[in-house]
Design an enzyme around this catalytic site. Structure first.
Site, PDB file in Angstrom:
ATOM      1  N   HIS A 367      11.132  -1.725 -11.236  1.00 25.54           N
ATOM      2  CA  HIS A 367      11.789  -0.471 -10.876  1.00 25.54           C
ATOM      3  C   HIS A 367      11.269   0.679 -11.735  1.00 25.54           C
ATOM      4  CE1 HIS A 367      15.890   1.728 -10.168  1.00 25.54           C
ATOM      5  NE2 HIS A 367      14.889   2.327  -9.589  1.00 25.54           N
ATOM      6  N   ARG A 474      11.380   1.256   0.265  1.00 19.78           N
ATOM      7  CA  ARG A 474      11.771   0.009  -0.403  1.00 19.78           C
ATOM      8  C   ARG A 474      13.296  -0.028  -0.517  1.00 19.78           C
ATOM      9  NH1 ARG A 474       7.452   2.250  -3.376  1.00 19.78           N
ATOM     10  NH2 ARG A 474       5.543   0.987  -3.365  1.00 19.78           N
ATOM     11  N   ARG A 510      11.872  -1.109   5.031  1.00 21.48           N
ATOM     12  CA  ARG A 510      11.651  -2.549   4.886  1.00 21.48           C
ATOM     13  C   ARG A 510      12.979  -3.218   4.560  1.00 21.48           C
ATOM     14  NH1 ARG A 510       7.570  -4.169   0.256  1.00 21.48           N
ATOM     15  NH2 ARG A 510       9.290  -3.509  -1.079  1.00 21.48           N
ATOM     16  N   GLU A 608       1.436  -9.926   5.032  1.00 23.14           N
ATOM     17  CA  GLU A 608       1.241  -9.984   3.576  1.00 23.14           C
ATOM     18  C   GLU A 608       0.710 -11.327   3.091  1.00 23.14           C
ATOM     19  OE1 GLU A 608       4.644  -7.725   1.435  1.00 23.14           O
ATOM     20  OE2 GLU A 608       5.546  -8.576   3.247  1.00 23.14           O
ATOM     21  N   ASP A 632       0.156  -7.453  -1.720  1.00 20.03           N
ATOM     22  CA  ASP A 632       0.488  -8.879  -1.696  1.00 20.03           C
ATOM     23  C   ASP A 632      -0.586  -9.675  -0.966  1.00 20.03           C
ATOM     24  OD1 ASP A 632       2.796  -9.653  -3.132  1.00 20.03           O
ATOM     25  OD2 ASP A 632       4.075  -8.589  -1.720  1.00 20.03           O
ATOM     26  N   ARG A 642      -1.331 -10.060  -9.568  1.00 16.50           N
ATOM     27  CA  ARG A 642      -1.807  -8.750 -10.034  1.00 16.50           C
ATOM     28  C   ARG A 642      -1.003  -8.224 -11.210  1.00 16.50           C
ATOM     29  NH1 ARG A 642       1.250  -7.738  -5.452  1.00 16.50           N
ATOM     30  NH2 ARG A 642       2.797  -6.083  -5.574  1.00 16.50           N
ATOM     31  N   CYS A 679       0.184  -0.171   4.140  1.00 12.35           N
ATOM     32  CA  CYS A 679       0.819   0.451   2.970  1.00 12.35           C
ATOM     33  C   CYS A 679       0.445  -0.387   1.749  1.00 12.35           C
ATOM     34  CB  CYS A 679       2.337   0.538   3.127  1.00 12.35           C
ATOM     35  SG  CYS A 679       3.136  -0.962   3.690  1.00 12.35           S
TER      36      CYS A 679
END
Length: 765
Positions: A367, A474, A510, A608, A632, A642, A679
């Protein structure tokens, strides 16, 4: 042998500084292996030499004075080859170099093993004996295993010593200039500033080193805190006296005796008198004792470690309480450093003074990292071995492009990075005029540019930069900032603010995507491999009560606006898509029966995982659109996390396998006549955006800060040129070669200013 190894590692981890660590290692290994000599040569990157830093068995006068070049002697050979060398008689080896002042002429048997940390050879660990013999396989295996175990401890101790300054009361070494620590690049950009360390309430490990402003005041505060903890323990003891047996009651007496023990309180007071503030002195003494007790063989004594830690936290709590809210002294350009950054910590530094963020733990999708990208603050997360408690008040450089933090920077390095900052500002100023212009190629092809959001702060920034829609909202963010699942009404308010701000532009929401590296404190998911576990659509389909409430909130929020699109994350099977669509239709029907004037929104899936790549046409027949989550997808194709600094360098968005998968998805989706978007960070890179446009992606969604650069790149090229570029790139076999080629082409097109700036101490690219 395993128990001996464990004991050595535990004991060494309690040592307070690098010299103590090295001294303990050579003494304990000499005893464990019953050899005459054990020595450690550490590599000095400035001098490019292996320096004898500790020995048991050779002349002590040679320590710190004797050294070998990186190619000299058998030690140099071990370092060069990065593998052990085991000799019956070292003097007969062609690389043997006699070190006269060490007194090693008496010794023949030689075993040297490299000390390797994150692929770098830190030094060489050597044992020697007088007789002619080869060390056997078990001895060699023990040394190799021990070296691997000790590498991290040595690296951390070396890092801590390298940032010491003359201001620190216990400083022994001259600070090493331009020392850098590697992490994960979480928000791009460069920042130079003064460190402010965020200390958590009653968390000893996060207390920073600071000099005492008033020694007597610090002593008085410590004694008062000590007495307050004594009173607390006596109160609890008395209140439970009738309910506890005498042996249980005696535990409280143990606590009280610990508080009176001069090994604890006396040593803390001694450190305060030496110039440390009370909280820092408490941290050093308590954590040292905790490590010492943890290393003991006796189970009862090991248990005392948790008792001492508990007492330390209690004392720290009172010290922090008496000090009041932390007085954060912020320079005009401050860099906030924490063990684990949280959004709440960002308030410790005034917004106009905060120029950079660094977190020892955490990932690029936390976050705090998302917020940093939203407001454009250069950020590095997961910084390996960073001794952050030693950095208060130090000047550092945060390189949010490569994921590096530089400590004790030289004036030369500072000036080089200042030039990067000046270039960044000049480019940003030049792009401001593009806000109201379309992203249209020179031959008239129009490419819609959308943004990824999750915070209220994203909205105004996105609109200021000319975003035409939201490609990824998100929705887990409202869930992450609470202590419990938000109600339907609370979710409705969050979603409505996004939909209203962008209306009539489309907003793609999403559904809840938790698991992996996105955890909710009130809904923990404990798994050995969370990225291959219970996450995304898997969680919400298993909990329809959560999914239905969220979908209802989304649909109600879109009432009268009708710019909502719903996107399903982490799908791997047709069954998951069909079940999610049934749930969405159920929520829609319920709301319509309740009198809400809601319409069925467009519903899409995120591609993904590799399984979704090869089912994309089947998915496209079921839904209204397809969107690729390139971050992803890249890590799953390459099997690279990552957010793990140890392997983040292997994460390559331009890997040929990734590019071919992306092209396949676009081609197969178009066969079904459905729109396909993307995205992810690749869409936010000017070179990557041109490749994606050429592949046929109809929408690019990115963080708002990168939108002007991508728009400028698209406006500076024709679609035909981009397609020619893609054709050439798809014939290339190496990700770095592709990256360099894209940079070269952008420069040829007069768009070189849009590429990542050339950074000091970094290879080109």
């Amino acid at each position: 042998m395993l128990s001996v190894l464990r004991k050595i590692v535990q004991e060494v981890s309690t040592a307070p500084d690098l010299d103590s660590v090295l001294d303990l290692i050579v003494r304990r290994i000499q005893q464990a292996m019953k050899t005459q000599v054990c020595s450690i040569f550490l590599f000095d990157p400035v001098r490019q030499r292996y320096v004898l830093r500790a020995t048991q068995g050779l002349n002590q006068e040679a320590v710190g004075k004797v050294s070998l070049s990186s190619t000299e002697g058998i030690v140099g050979q071990v370092g060069q080859r990065a593998e052990p060398i085991n000799l019956e008689d070292a003097s007969r080896h062609p690389a043997f170099h006699y070190l006269k002042s060490t007194g090693e002429e008496r010794f023949h048997a030689f075993l040297g093993v490299p000390i390797i940390h994150h692929r770098s050879v830190l030094g060489v660990l050597v044992v020697q004996q007088m007789e002619h013999r080869r060390f056997d396989e078990s001895e060699e295996a023990f040394m190799v295993t021990l070296s691997a175990q000790l590498a991290g401890i040595i690296a951390h101790a070396e890092a801590t010593g390298s940032v010491n300054s003359e201001q620190h009361p216990q400083a022994k070494a001259k600070p090493q200039r331009d020392r850098h620590f590697n992490g994960v690049a979480a928000a791009s950009g460069v920042a130079i500033g003064t460190v402010v360390v965020a200390t958590l309430a009653a968390e000893l490990e996060t207390v920073a080193d600071k000099p005492a402003k008033d020694v007597q005041q610090e002593l008085d505060a410590f004694k008062a805190a000590l007495e307050s903890v004594r009173d607390d323990i006596r109160t609890v003891s008395n209140s439970l006296a009738r309910r506890l047996r005498s042996d249980e009651q005696a535990l409280f007496d143990v606590y009280l005796r610990m508080l009176d023990d001069q090994a604890l309180a006396g040593e803390i007071e001694e450190r305060i008198r030496a110039g440390s503030w009370a909280q820092g002195a408490l941290r050093e003494v308590v954590l040292t004792q905790v490590r010492q007790f943890n290393s003991m063989e006796d189970a009862y004594l090991r248990e005392r470690a948790s008792d001492i830690r508990d007492l330390g936290r209690r004392i720290l709590g009172y010290l922090q309480e008496s000090a009041g809210p932390p007085e954060v002294e912020c320079a005009e350009e401050s860099i906030l450093v924490a063990d684990e950054l949280s959004p709440a910590m960002l308030g410790l530094v005034p917004e106009d003074k905060l120029v950079g963020l660094v977190s020892v733990s955490g990932s690029g999708t936390s976050h705090a990292a998302i917020m940093a990208r939203a407001v454009g603050i250069p950020t590095v997360m997961g910084v390996v071995d960073l001794p952050f408690t030693r950095l208060e008040g130090r000047q550092v450089i945060v390189d949010g492009y490569s994921g590096r933090v530089y400590v004790n920077p030289s004036e030369q390095l500072l000036e080089a990075f200042r030039e990067v900052i000046r270039e960044e500002r000049a480019v940003a100023a030049g792009l401001e005029g593009l806000r109201d212009l379309p992203a249209e190629t020179t031959d008239g092809y129009r490419m819609p540019l959308w943004v990824n959001t999750g915070l209220v702060a994203d909205v105004s920034r996105s609109l200021q930069r000319g975003a035409e829609g939201i490609g990824l909202y998100r929705t887990e963010i409202p869930f992450m900032i609470r202590d419990f699942f938000p109600s339907e009404h609370e979710q409705l308010q969050s979603y409505r603010s996004q939909l209203e701000a962008f209306a009539p532009r489309p907003v793609t929401m999403r559904t809840l995507d938790i698991g992996g590296d996105k955890a909710l404190p009130y809904f923990p998911i404990e798994e050995d491999n969370p990225f291959l576990g219970w996450r995304g659509i898997r969680v919400t389909l298993d909990h329809p009560e959560i999914f239905l409430v969220q979908v209802r909130a989304m649909l109600r929020a879109s009432e009268g606006l009708n710019n909502l699109r719903i996107m399903l994350p982490m799908v791997t099977s047709v069954h998951e898509v069909e079940e999610a669509l049934r749930q969405i239709d159920r929520a829609l029907s319920e709301l319509q029966d309740e009198g809400y004037e809601v319409q069925r929104p467009l519903v899409g899936v995120m591609v993904e995982v590799p399984a979704a790549v090869y089912q994309v046409r089947r998915f496209a027949r079921l839904v209204d659109f397809v969107s690729v989550g390139s971050n992803d997808l890249t890590q799953y194709i390459l099997a690279v996390d990552r957010n793990n600094p140890r392997v983040a360098g292997l994460y390559a968005a331009y890997h040929p396998a990734v590019l071919r998968a992306l092209q396949y998805i676009a081609r197969e989706t178009r066969k079904e006549g459905k729109p396909v978007s993307i995205c992810g960070e690749m869409a936010a890179d000017p070179g990557g955006a041109l490749l994606l446009m050429a592949m046929g992606y109809e929408v690019l969604s990115m963080n708002a800060n990168n939108l002007p650069r991508v728009k400028s790149a698209i406006r500076g090229v024709s679609l035909a040129r981009a397609q020619s570029l893609l054709s050439r790139v798809l014939r290339m076999d190496d990700a770095e070669e592709i990256h360099q080629y894209l940079r070269q082409v952008l420069k040829q097109l007069g768009l070189g200013q849009l590429t990542r700036p050339r950074l000091p101490n970094q290879p080109s690219g």
